[in-house]
Every structure is written in C-alpha cells, then in structure tokens.
Design a protein around this motif. Structure first.
Motif, PDB file in Angstrom:
ATOM      1  N   GLY A   5       0.797  -1.214   0.000  1.00 34.57           N
ATOM      2  CA  GLY A   5       0.000   0.000   0.000  1.00 34.57           C
ATOM      3  C   GLY A   5       0.831   1.265   0.000  1.00 34.57           C
ATOM      4  O   GLY A   5       0.277   2.374   0.016  1.00 34.57           O
ATOM      5  N   ALA A   6       2.171   1.114  -0.020  1.00 33.31           N
ATOM      6  CA  ALA A   6       3.052   2.279   0.017  1.00 33.31           C
ATOM      7  C   ALA A   6       3.773   2.505  -1.306  1.00 33.31           C
ATOM      8  O   ALA A   6       4.134   3.633  -1.637  1.00 33.31           O
ATOM      9  N   ALA A   7       3.988   1.428  -2.063  1.00 32.42           N
ATOM     10  CA  ALA A   7       4.738   1.536  -3.319  1.00 32.42           C
ATOM     11  C   ALA A   7       4.621   0.212  -4.051  1.00 32.42           C
ATOM     12  O   ALA A   7       4.238  -0.809  -3.469  1.00 32.42           O
ATOM     13  N   PRO A   8       4.965   0.184  -5.356  1.00 32.70           N
ATOM     14  CA  PRO A   8       4.983  -1.098  -6.066  1.00 32.70           C
ATOM     15  C   PRO A   8       6.026  -2.025  -5.428  1.00 32.70           C
ATOM     16  O   PRO A   8       7.070  -1.573  -4.945  1.00 32.70           O
ATOM     17  N   VAL A   9       5.733  -3.320  -5.403  1.00 31.28           N
ATOM     18  CA  VAL A   9       6.648  -4.311  -4.823  1.00 31.28           C
ATOM     19  C   VAL A   9       7.206  -5.168  -5.963  1.00 31.28           C
ATOM     20  O   VAL A   9       6.449  -5.646  -6.807  1.00 31.28           O
ATOM     21  N   ARG A  10       8.552  -5.348  -5.963  1.00 32.52           N
ATOM     22  CA  ARG A  10       9.223  -6.064  -7.052  1.00 32.52           C
ATOM     23  C   ARG A  10       9.588  -7.482  -6.593  1.00 32.52           C
ATOM     24  O   ARG A  10      10.037  -7.678  -5.471  1.00 32.52           O
ATOM     25  N   TYR A  11       9.422  -8.439  -7.512  1.00 37.46           N
ATOM     26  CA  TYR A  11       9.757  -9.826  -7.226  1.00 37.46           C
ATOM     27  C   TYR A  11      10.479 -10.455  -8.414  1.00 37.46           C
ATOM     28  O   TYR A  11      10.187 -10.131  -9.564  1.00 37.46           O
ATOM     29  N   VAL A  26      15.861 -18.793 -14.089  1.00 40.80           N
ATOM     30  CA  VAL A  26      14.792 -19.717 -14.452  1.00 40.80           C
ATOM     31  C   VAL A  26      13.958 -19.061 -15.546  1.00 40.80           C
ATOM     32  O   VAL A  26      13.754 -17.851 -15.579  1.00 40.80           O
ATOM     33  N   GLN A  27      13.485 -19.913 -16.470  1.00 45.11           N
ATOM     34  CA  GLN A  27      12.692 -19.374 -17.573  1.00 45.11           C
ATOM     35  C   GLN A  27      11.503 -18.580 -17.030  1.00 45.11           C
ATOM     36  O   GLN A  27      10.847 -19.003 -16.082  1.00 45.11           O
ATOM     37  N   ASP A  28      11.225 -17.430 -17.631  1.00 43.72           N
ATOM     38  CA  ASP A  28      10.124 -16.542 -17.239  1.00 43.72           C
ATOM     39  C   ASP A  28      10.285 -15.977 -15.833  1.00 43.72           C
ATOM     40  O   ASP A  28       9.311 -15.623 -15.178  1.00 43.72           O
ATOM     41  N   SER A  29      11.496 -15.905 -15.333  1.00 40.81           N
ATOM     42  CA  SER A  29      11.709 -15.369 -13.985  1.00 40.81           C
ATOM     43  C   SER A  29      12.091 -13.887 -14.016  1.00 40.81           C
ATOM     44  O   SER A  29      12.626 -13.369 -13.049  1.00 40.81           O
ATOM     45  N   THR A  30      11.846 -13.197 -15.166  1.00 38.04           N
ATOM     46  CA  THR A  30      12.114 -11.767 -15.238  1.00 38.04           C
ATOM     47  C   THR A  30      11.362 -11.059 -14.123  1.00 38.04           C
ATOM     48  O   THR A  30      10.258 -11.442 -13.735  1.00 38.04           O
ATOM     49  N   GLU A  31      11.949  -9.985 -13.606  1.00 42.33           N
ATOM     50  CA  GLU A  31      11.354  -9.264 -12.463  1.00 42.33           C
ATOM     51  C   GLU A  31       9.900  -8.873 -12.723  1.00 42.33           C
ATOM     52  O   GLU A  31       9.585  -8.325 -13.766  1.00 42.33           O
ATOM     53  N   HIS A  32       9.027  -9.194 -11.752  1.00 42.40           N
ATOM     54  CA  HIS A  32       7.617  -8.770 -11.805  1.00 42.40           C
ATOM     55  C   HIS A  32       7.402  -7.659 -10.782  1.00 42.40           C
ATOM     56  O   HIS A  32       8.062  -7.611  -9.742  1.00 42.40           O
ATOM     57  N   ARG A  33       6.454  -6.768 -11.088  1.00 51.04           N
ATOM     58  CA  ARG A  33       6.174  -5.630 -10.203  1.00 51.04           C
ATOM     59  C   ARG A  33       4.661  -5.525  -9.991  1.00 51.04           C
ATOM     60  O   ARG A  33       3.881  -5.577 -10.946  1.00 51.04           O
ATOM     61  N   THR A  34       4.243  -5.340  -8.739  1.00 51.37           N
ATOM     62  CA  THR A  34       2.812  -5.248  -8.411  1.00 51.37           C
ATOM     63  C   THR A  34       2.227  -3.905  -8.874  1.00 51.37           C
ATOM     64  O   THR A  34       2.952  -2.943  -9.150  1.00 51.37           O
ATOM     65  N   ILE A  35       0.881  -3.852  -8.915  1.00 53.72           N
ATOM     66  CA  ILE A  35       0.168  -2.610  -9.232  1.00 53.72           C
ATOM     67  C   ILE A  35       0.017  -1.815  -7.946  1.00 53.72           C
ATOM     68  O   ILE A  35      -0.438  -2.341  -6.927  1.00 53.72           O
ATOM     69  N   TYR A  36       0.411  -0.561  -8.021  1.00 54.68           N
ATOM     70  CA  TYR A  36       0.265   0.330  -6.851  1.00 54.68           C
ATOM     71  C   TYR A  36      -0.790   1.393  -7.186  1.00 54.68           C
ATOM     72  O   TYR A  36      -0.633   2.181  -8.124  1.00 54.68           O
ATOM     73  N   LEU A  37      -1.869   1.417  -6.397  1.00 58.05           N
ATOM     74  CA  LEU A  37      -3.014   2.308  -6.630  1.00 58.05           C
ATOM     75  C   LEU A  37      -3.034   3.439  -5.599  1.00 58.05           C
ATOM     76  O   LEU A  37      -2.861   3.201  -4.398  1.00 58.05           O
ATOM     77  N   THR A  38      -3.266   4.654  -6.087  1.00 59.64           N
ATOM     78  CA  THR A  38      -3.565   5.789  -5.198  1.00 59.64           C
ATOM     79  C   THR A  38      -4.924   6.355  -5.608  1.00 59.64           C
ATOM     80  O   THR A  38      -5.312   6.288  -6.787  1.00 59.64           O
ATOM     81  N   ALA A  39      -5.630   6.915  -4.639  1.00 64.86           N
ATOM     82  CA  ALA A  39      -6.975   7.436  -4.917  1.00 64.86           C
ATOM     83  C   ALA A  39      -7.266   8.618  -4.001  1.00 64.86           C
ATOM     84  O   ALA A  39      -6.807   8.665  -2.856  1.00 64.86           O
ATOM     85  N   SER A  40      -8.041   9.565  -4.514  1.00 63.24           N
ATOM     86  CA  SER A  40      -8.432  10.721  -3.708  1.00 63.24           C
ATOM     87  C   SER A  40      -9.846  11.151  -4.093  1.00 63.24           C
ATOM     88  O   SER A  40     -10.224  11.113  -5.270  1.00 63.24           O
ATOM     89  N   ILE A  41     -10.609  11.561  -3.078  1.00 60.40           N
ATOM     90  CA  ILE A  41     -11.969  12.064  -3.310  1.00 60.40           C
ATOM     91  C   ILE A  41     -11.899  13.500  -3.836  1.00 60.40           C
ATOM     92  O   ILE A  41     -11.210  14.346  -3.265  1.00 60.40           O
ATOM     93  N   GLN A  42     -12.582  13.773  -4.918  1.00 60.68           N
ATOM     94  CA  GLN A  42     -12.753  15.139  -5.418  1.00 60.68           C
ATOM     95  C   GLN A  42     -14.200  15.538  -5.132  1.00 60.68           C
ATOM     96  O   GLN A  42     -15.123  15.233  -5.894  1.00 60.68           O
TER      97      GLN A  42
END
Length: 413
Positions: A5-11, A26-42
C-alpha cells in the motif's frame, strides 16, 4: 510482510543448490512488479481520482489484456465498475448516485490468457462529496393582497446548498438579484415575499438561483406575474391582463373577481385563451364610483417524475373609476330650502377639488376645496344682494379625469 500500500513491490525468482550456488535464471523469472493504486476524493466533482502503476512483467512486451476498476461500497463484495484498455493508468470514478458511507477500490490486471489476474493494493475512502442540486423547480409566482409578490420553489433538500438568490426581470431576459438568502438546512418547499415589486405598474418575471459549497449555481425555471388593468367607458369596465407564465404549468382558466367590502366576488370565468372581459356596471352600485378587480389564473403544475398539482396565481388589484357627474343649481335662497350654493356630484371619487364664486366685476367672494362646504351668499360676514354671481368649479377624479365648469348662479332673497 510486503507493504504493497506504500509503493509497487518487485519480485524475481532464482534457484540455489545445496552449496549455495545460484542457478542460471529460471525461464520466465524476469522481475515482476505489483500494481500500486492511489486514490483521492474530489468532493466538488463528485468523483474519485484513481492513478496506478502498470503491472510488470507477464510478457516480453509487458502486455496486459485489460485493467478492471473494482469497487466495494460499505464492505459489500467487490464488483466490476469499469474495464479499461492496456496503457490506461488513471480513471475518474463517478460517485454520482452512489449511496453509502465509504468505498473501497482496487485495480485488477488481466493476463493476455484471460485467466490469470493480479490485484493492486486496496484503497478505502469515506464518501465525502458536495452534493449539487439535482432539481430546482419554480412552483408559483403570485401577487398577494398587500401588493407584493409571493415566490415559491421546490429544491433538492439533500444538496449542499448555502445561498438562494431571488432574481427579477421586466422583460424575461435581463434579471437582477433582489434578495440574497443565506441558508443552513435546505428544505424541499421554499418561499420568499418580494415587497418591492410595483405590481400595479408592471408584470414581473422571477427565477431562483441556488449556490452550493462548490460555488456551483443552479437556476430554476421562470415564472411571470399577472398585471391587471382596466378602463371605464360609461357603464362598461373593460379589464385586460397578460397571460400567466410558469415552466411546467398549463393554465386552465382565468376567474375575474370584483372586490366588494374586502371580499372577492366572482364575476366571470373565461378560458385560458381569453385575456380580457367587459364588466357591465349599469346595475351595480358604488358609493364613490370606484370598482376594483382581481383576476386569478388556475393552472396545473406537472413536473414529470416529481409532482402534479393544481394551483392558482392572482394578479394585482386594479381599480376602475367612473367619471364624476356634476350638477350645478341655477339659483339658491339663503336661509331657505336650498340655503347654500354648491355642486352635487355623482361618483365623487375626487382627488382634487376647487370651487370659487365671483361678483359681476370679477372680485372673488368665496373659495373652498371641501366637497361638503357651499357658499351661503355672504362675503366677510355681510349679506350680499340679490343678483347673478359667477362661479368656477374644477374636479379631478381618482382616475385622472378633469371636470371644469363655469357659469352664473342667481342669489334670491
């Protein structure tokens, strides 16, 4: 333990043997990164502004099939709100029509295979929005017995309104604000009394504007008051009026009333297309020659999906004055049956009165502006001799008619 919840996380992924030696990737072991969402009420826009980082790395080109915006209101199960194409990393989610106290939002990325997904962190926010006015309907504009205008309107009481502006116009185009009304708690049906409108001189258009906490103004429809006028032609009073106008209103008919002893007595009801009436007063008595009228429009207010009701709107009170009729005696006998000389008036609706008497040489002997005072045939306390005397009489009626009469009267002793 990842703080997604603070930033994208890399694996990434690697294999080690028993001696600690790292294997080739390992095949297909290229670094993966999570989706980081921010939101604000307007609050003023009544939406949630969403921004997120892309999901990396499913394919060599980082392809994602779609991004799905998923929402949960008041802890309900998540549901799909919107599907967005790959390459989209922001979205404004509308809160219009969303009923609840809080909302949670997440983004789900869908793999090109259509099966595999990755969810972002979850963002939960209170639904704190400024609700603008959903409706603002003018209900009635009507001249009241005191001569002012009563304005009524319906407005969305759930909106965050803080001010009403009462606006008036003579032509229906150029409106000016005649009153500013601060409010704290909006209510559905509102009213305002405009005491400054000169309803006996003109017909007026009205609107009501509302101002919310985001400085958004919403205007009601337009309504027009009825101006009634009248003229006298002997035994006929001709009354005319403009059509009553109001958005969502259909006039059914007009009823003309005569004002008698403070009460409204119906004279005639005419169709909505008729805007005049000739009232015969040949057999109607009036102590001062004044006949006053009010016309009232009956109309149906039909606002689709909101309300249907039958209402009335009245005009100003218009008075028609018969022209005074003057009778002047040709002679009088002081101390006799006709002991003083003065005119007799029928329909004595008088605003100005002048009565003078002169001798044959033009000397003024008598003057008064009181209707009930006559000349007794004296001057400075002395009895004047038998003979002819000149007079001048001027009468101005309430309706503005001017009567003047000159002549001779014979004093008889």
């Amino acid at each position: 333990g990842a703080n997604a919840g603070a930033a994208p996380v890399r694996y990434t992924l690697a294999v080690f043997d028993g001696c600690g030696n790292k294997s080739a990737p390992v095949q297909d072991s290229t670094e993966h990164r999570t989706i980081y969402l921010t939101a604000s009420i307007q609050s003023c826009l009544q939406q949630v502004a969403l921004n997120w980082t892309p999901y990396i790395h499913w394919t060599p080109s980082n392809d994602v099939s779609v991004y799905r915006v998923e929402t949960s209101v008041d802890n309900a199960p998540y549901s799909l709100a919107q599907s967005l194409p790959d390459g989209t990393f922001s979205y404004n989610y509308s809160l219009s029509g969303v009923a609840g106290d809080s909302i949670c939002i997440r983004i789900s990325a869908v793999h090109p295979n259509g099966i595999t997904t990755s969810e972002s962190n979850e963002v939960c926010l209170p639904i704190d929005i400024i609700r603008s006015t959903a409706f603002n309907y003018l209900r009635s504009v009507s001249v009241n017995p005191a001569g002012g205008v009563d304005v009524e309107w319906y407005i969305d009481s759930s909106a965050n309104i803080n001010t009403y502006f009462i606006r008036r116009s003579l032509d229906g185009n150029l409106f000016t604000t005649v009153a500013t009304l601060p409010i704290t708690i909006p209510v559905l049906l509102n009213n305002y009394h405009d005491a400054e409108a000169s309803t006996s001189l003109a017909s007026f258009y009205y609107r009501v504007n509302s101002l919310d906490d985001c400085n958004y103004q919403d205007s009601s429809g337009t309504g027009r008051t009825i101006l009634l006028t009248g003229t006298n032609t002997g035994t006929i009073n001709t009354l005319a009026w403009n059509a009553f106008e109001l958005d969502y209103a259909t006039v059914v008919d007009y009823t003309l009333y005569r004002v008698q002893s403070g009460s409204l007595v119906p004279v005639q009801t005419v169709p909505s297309s008729t805007l005049f009436f000739n009232d015969s007063i040949a057999d109607v008595a009036s102590s001062n020659g004044a006949f006053c009228y009010v016309v009232e429009a009956s109309y149906v207010l039909d606002i689709p999906g909101f309300i249907t009701e039958t209402l009335t709107s009245r005009s100003n009170e218009a008075c028609v004055y018969q022209v005074p009729v003057m009778y002047v005696p040709k002679a009088f006998v002081p101390f006799g049956k006709n002991s003083s000389f003065k005119p007799a008036l029928l329909n004595p609706n008088v605003t100005e009165y002048e009565f003078k008497v002169f001798d044959r040489w033009g000397k003024q002997l008598f003057e008064t502006n009181q209707l009930n005072i006559g000349w007794d045939g004296t001057h400075n306390g002395e009895l004047l001799p038998l003979g002819g005397y000149a007079y001048y009489i001027k009468v101005v009626s309430l309706g503005g008619a001017v009567l003047e009469k000159k002549g001779m009267v014979v004093l008889v002793r």
